[in-house]
Design a protein around this motif. Structure first.
Motif, PDB file in Angstrom:
ATOM      1  N   ILE A  55       0.856  -1.179   0.001  1.00  0.00           N
ATOM      2  CA  ILE A  55       0.105  -0.050  -0.011  1.00  0.00           C
ATOM      3  C   ILE A  55       0.980   1.342   0.104  1.00  0.00           C
ATOM      4  CG2 ILE A  55      -1.757   1.427   1.229  1.00  0.00           C
ATOM      5  CD1 ILE A  55      -2.865  -1.345   2.355  1.00  0.00           C
ATOM      6  N   ALA A  56       0.758   2.051  -1.041  1.00  0.00           N
ATOM      7  CA  ALA A  56       1.382   3.361  -0.942  1.00  0.00           C
ATOM      8  C   ALA A  56       0.758   4.561  -0.437  1.00  0.00           C
ATOM      9  CB  ALA A  56       1.659   3.660  -2.632  1.00  0.00           C
ATOM     10  N   ARG A  57      -0.525   4.456  -0.520  1.00  0.00           N
ATOM     11  CA  ARG A  57      -1.607   5.347  -0.091  1.00  0.00           C
ATOM     12  C   ARG A  57      -2.920   5.046   0.069  1.00  0.00           C
ATOM     13  NH1 ARG A  57      -3.402  11.017  -3.049  1.00  0.00           N
ATOM     14  NH2 ARG A  57      -4.236  11.888  -1.426  1.00  0.00           N
ATOM     15  N   VAL A  58      -3.735   5.346   1.140  1.00  0.00           N
ATOM     16  CA  VAL A  58      -4.999   5.305   1.420  1.00  0.00           C
ATOM     17  C   VAL A  58      -5.692   6.636   1.783  1.00  0.00           C
ATOM     18  CG1 VAL A  58      -6.672   4.069   3.149  1.00  0.00           C
ATOM     19  CG2 VAL A  58      -4.405   2.953   2.806  1.00  0.00           C
ATOM     20  N   VAL A  59      -6.819   6.716   0.739  1.00  0.00           N
ATOM     21  CA  VAL A  59      -7.466   7.706   0.921  1.00  0.00           C
ATOM     22  C   VAL A  59      -8.806   7.350   1.459  1.00  0.00           C
ATOM     23  CG1 VAL A  59      -8.515   9.770  -0.591  1.00  0.00           C
ATOM     24  CG2 VAL A  59      -6.299   8.822  -1.079  1.00  0.00           C
ATOM     25  N   PRO A  60      -9.203   7.752   2.787  1.00  0.00           N
ATOM     26  CA  PRO A  60     -10.634   7.179   3.147  1.00  0.00           C
ATOM     27  C   PRO A  60     -11.603   7.975   2.653  1.00  0.00           C
ATOM     28  CG  PRO A  60      -9.442   8.361   4.944  1.00  0.00           C
ATOM     29  CD  PRO A  60      -8.448   8.270   3.671  1.00  0.00           C
ATOM     30  N   GLY A  61     -12.578   7.372   2.478  1.00  0.00           N
ATOM     31  CA  GLY A  61     -13.993   8.303   2.268  1.00  0.00           C
ATOM     32  C   GLY A  61     -13.951   9.415   1.170  1.00  0.00           C
ATOM     33  N   LEU A  62     -13.446   8.861   0.008  1.00  0.00           N
ATOM     34  CA  LEU A  62     -13.279   9.804  -1.026  1.00  0.00           C
ATOM     35  C   LEU A  62     -14.745  10.303  -1.596  1.00  0.00           C
ATOM     36  CD1 LEU A  62     -11.314  11.450  -3.034  1.00  0.00           C
ATOM     37  CD2 LEU A  62     -11.587   9.409  -4.608  1.00  0.00           C
ATOM     38  N   ALA A  63     -15.132  11.385  -1.339  1.00  0.00           N
ATOM     39  CA  ALA A  63     -16.386  11.802  -1.595  1.00  0.00           C
ATOM     40  C   ALA A  63     -16.802  11.956  -3.245  1.00  0.00           C
ATOM     41  CB  ALA A  63     -16.702  13.037  -0.982  1.00  0.00           C
ATOM     42  N   PRO A  64     -17.928  11.813  -3.548  1.00  0.00           N
ATOM     43  CA  PRO A  64     -18.421  12.174  -5.016  1.00  0.00           C
ATOM     44  C   PRO A  64     -17.814  13.444  -5.190  1.00  0.00           C
ATOM     45  CG  PRO A  64     -20.313  11.329  -3.888  1.00  0.00           C
ATOM     46  CD  PRO A  64     -19.190  11.476  -2.902  1.00  0.00           C
ATOM     47  N   LEU A  65     -17.701  13.666  -6.650  1.00  0.00           N
ATOM     48  CA  LEU A  65     -17.099  15.031  -7.357  1.00  0.00           C
ATOM     49  C   LEU A  65     -15.593  15.122  -7.165  1.00  0.00           C
ATOM     50  CD1 LEU A  65     -20.078  16.933  -7.423  1.00  0.00           C
ATOM     51  CD2 LEU A  65     -19.663  15.500  -9.051  1.00  0.00           C
ATOM     52  N   ARG A  66     -15.026  14.085  -6.658  1.00  0.00           N
ATOM     53  CA  ARG A  66     -13.150  14.581  -6.164  1.00  0.00           C
ATOM     54  C   ARG A  66     -12.665  13.645  -7.256  1.00  0.00           C
ATOM     55  NH1 ARG A  66     -16.056  17.591  -3.973  1.00  0.00           N
ATOM     56  NH2 ARG A  66     -16.028  17.827  -1.559  1.00  0.00           N
ATOM     57  N   LEU A  67     -11.232  13.966  -7.086  1.00  0.00           N
ATOM     58  CA  LEU A  67     -10.086  13.341  -7.884  1.00  0.00           C
ATOM     59  C   LEU A  67      -8.945  12.868  -6.749  1.00  0.00           C
ATOM     60  CD1 LEU A  67      -9.487  16.192 -10.756  1.00  0.00           C
ATOM     61  CD2 LEU A  67     -10.282  13.616 -11.026  1.00  0.00           C
ATOM     62  N   SER A  68      -8.329  11.832  -7.115  1.00  0.00           N
ATOM     63  CA  SER A  68      -7.118  11.484  -6.220  1.00  0.00           C
ATOM     64  C   SER A  68      -6.117  10.817  -6.877  1.00  0.00           C
ATOM     65  CB  SER A  68      -7.780  10.449  -5.164  1.00  0.00           C
ATOM     66  OG  SER A  68      -6.770   9.929  -4.371  1.00  0.00           O
ATOM     67  N   GLY A  69      -4.970  10.815  -6.730  1.00  0.00           N
ATOM     68  CA  GLY A  69      -3.988   9.967  -7.253  1.00  0.00           C
ATOM     69  C   GLY A  69      -2.703   9.838  -6.457  1.00  0.00           C
ATOM     70  N   CYS A  70      -1.864   8.855  -6.936  1.00  0.00           N
ATOM     71  CA  CYS A  70      -0.612   8.575  -6.281  1.00  0.00           C
ATOM     72  C   CYS A  70       0.459   8.333  -7.291  1.00  0.00           C
ATOM     73  CB  CYS A  70      -0.979   7.202  -5.204  1.00  0.00           C
ATOM     74  SG  CYS A  70       0.654   6.687  -4.502  1.00  0.00           S
ATOM     75  N   ARG A  71       1.354   8.949  -7.353  1.00  0.00           N
ATOM     76  CA  ARG A  71       2.507   8.795  -8.561  1.00  0.00           C
ATOM     77  C   ARG A  71       3.168   7.356  -8.421  1.00  0.00           C
ATOM     78  NH1 ARG A  71       6.009  14.384  -8.732  1.00  0.00           N
ATOM     79  NH2 ARG A  71       4.168  15.754  -9.089  1.00  0.00           N
ATOM     80  N   ARG A  72       3.279   6.893  -7.045  1.00  0.00           N
ATOM     81  CA  ARG A  72       4.002   5.596  -6.893  1.00  0.00           C
ATOM     82  C   ARG A  72       3.088   4.219  -7.469  1.00  0.00           C
ATOM     83  NH1 ARG A  72       5.068   5.728  -1.066  1.00  0.00           N
ATOM     84  NH2 ARG A  72       5.065   3.673  -1.499  1.00  0.00           N
ATOM     85  N   ALA A  73       1.567   4.474  -7.556  1.00  0.00           N
ATOM     86  CA  ALA A  73       0.731   3.553  -7.695  1.00  0.00           C
ATOM     87  C   ALA A  73       0.635   2.931  -9.033  1.00  0.00           C
ATOM     88  CB  ALA A  73      -0.600   3.889  -7.367  1.00  0.00           C
ATOM     89  N   VAL A  74       0.676   1.651  -9.172  1.00  0.00           N
ATOM     90  CA  VAL A  74       0.616   0.672 -10.179  1.00  0.00           C
ATOM     91  C   VAL A  74      -1.063   0.133 -10.325  1.00  0.00           C
ATOM     92  CG1 VAL A  74       3.146   0.419 -10.606  1.00  0.00           C
ATOM     93  CG2 VAL A  74       1.159  -1.337  -9.482  1.00  0.00           C
ATOM     94  N   ALA A  75      -1.599   0.029  -9.306  1.00  0.00           N
ATOM     95  CA  ALA A  75      -2.831  -0.432  -9.413  1.00  0.00           C
ATOM     96  C   ALA A  75      -3.540   0.276  -8.163  1.00  0.00           C
ATOM     97  CB  ALA A  75      -2.976  -1.812  -9.029  1.00  0.00           C
ATOM     98  N   THR A  76      -4.887   0.287  -8.199  1.00  0.00           N
ATOM     99  CA  THR A  76      -5.927   1.018  -7.047  1.00  0.00           C
ATOM    100  C   THR A  76      -6.910   0.032  -6.891  1.00  0.00           C
ATOM    101  OG1 THR A  76      -5.277   3.185  -8.262  1.00  0.00           O
ATOM    102  CG2 THR A  76      -7.251   2.971  -7.067  1.00  0.00           C
ATOM    103  N   LEU A  77      -7.171  -0.065  -5.643  1.00  0.00           N
ATOM    104  CA  LEU A  77      -8.278  -0.970  -5.099  1.00  0.00           C
ATOM    105  C   LEU A  77      -9.282   0.111  -4.440  1.00  0.00           C
ATOM    106  CD1 LEU A  77      -9.594  -3.582  -4.231  1.00  0.00           C
ATOM    107  CD2 LEU A  77      -8.185  -3.525  -2.065  1.00  0.00           C
ATOM    108  N   GLU A  78     -10.712  -0.089  -4.955  1.00  0.00           N
ATOM    109  CA  GLU A  78     -11.658   0.855  -4.481  1.00  0.00           C
ATOM    110  C   GLU A  78     -12.537  -0.163  -3.552  1.00  0.00           C
ATOM    111  OE1 GLU A  78     -12.102   3.894  -8.213  1.00  0.00           O
ATOM    112  OE2 GLU A  78     -13.471   2.111  -8.165  1.00  0.00           O
ATOM    113  N   ILE A  79     -12.939   0.329  -2.579  1.00  0.00           N
ATOM    114  CA  ILE A  79     -13.697  -0.554  -1.429  1.00  0.00           C
ATOM    115  C   ILE A  79     -14.605   0.447  -0.773  1.00  0.00           C
ATOM    116  CG2 ILE A  79     -11.931  -2.205  -1.140  1.00  0.00           C
ATOM    117  CD1 ILE A  79     -10.947  -0.956   1.611  1.00  0.00           C
ATOM    118  N   ALA A  80     -15.257  -0.121   0.123  1.00  0.00           N
ATOM    119  CA  ALA A  80     -16.419   0.479   0.719  1.00  0.00           C
ATOM    120  C   ALA A  80     -15.820   1.666   1.542  1.00  0.00           C
ATOM    121  CB  ALA A  80     -17.493  -0.269   1.531  1.00  0.00           C
TER     122      ALA A  80
END
Length: 100
Positions: A55-80
């Motif tokens: 895990i490179a970064r965790v973004v908790p509770g990303l609300a609707p109408l938002r952007l998020s990113g991580c330069r080191r990431a190669v994959a992203t897991l979206e969960i509840a």
């Protein structure tokens, strides 16, 4: 249960138009360094993974109408929303997958 989105279309769609993931569900986007929640009706937790599946970064509770990113990431897991904290996901943790 984690579904995988690997085609450009699947990654672009992500969770759009789908119900919120349940507590044991997620969507893995690969490759993926950034996500958006435009058009979503619910917040999600976003877990960015590096090339060692750590895990490179965790973004908790990303609300609707938002952007998020991580330069080191190669994959992203979206969960509840709230699930990352519930199961204790933190940067540096390594994820392992069990095929069912």
């Amino acid at each position: 249960r984690v579904a995988c989105a690997t085609s450009a279309w699947e990654r672009a769609r992500g969770l759009l138009g789908r119900p919120a993931p349940g507590p044991d569900e997620g969507l893995l986007l690969a490759p993926c360094r950034s996500v958006h929640t435009f058009g979503m009706r619910y917040p999600i937790d976003v877990v960015y993974l590096d090339d060692d599946w750590r895990i490179a970064r965790v973004v908790p509770g990303l609300a609707p109408l938002r952007l998020s990113g991580c330069r080191r990431a190669v994959a992203t897991l979206e969960i509840a929303a709230g699930r990352a904290a519930t199961i204790g996901l933190e940067p540096g943790d390594e994820l392992r997958w069990n095929a069912a």
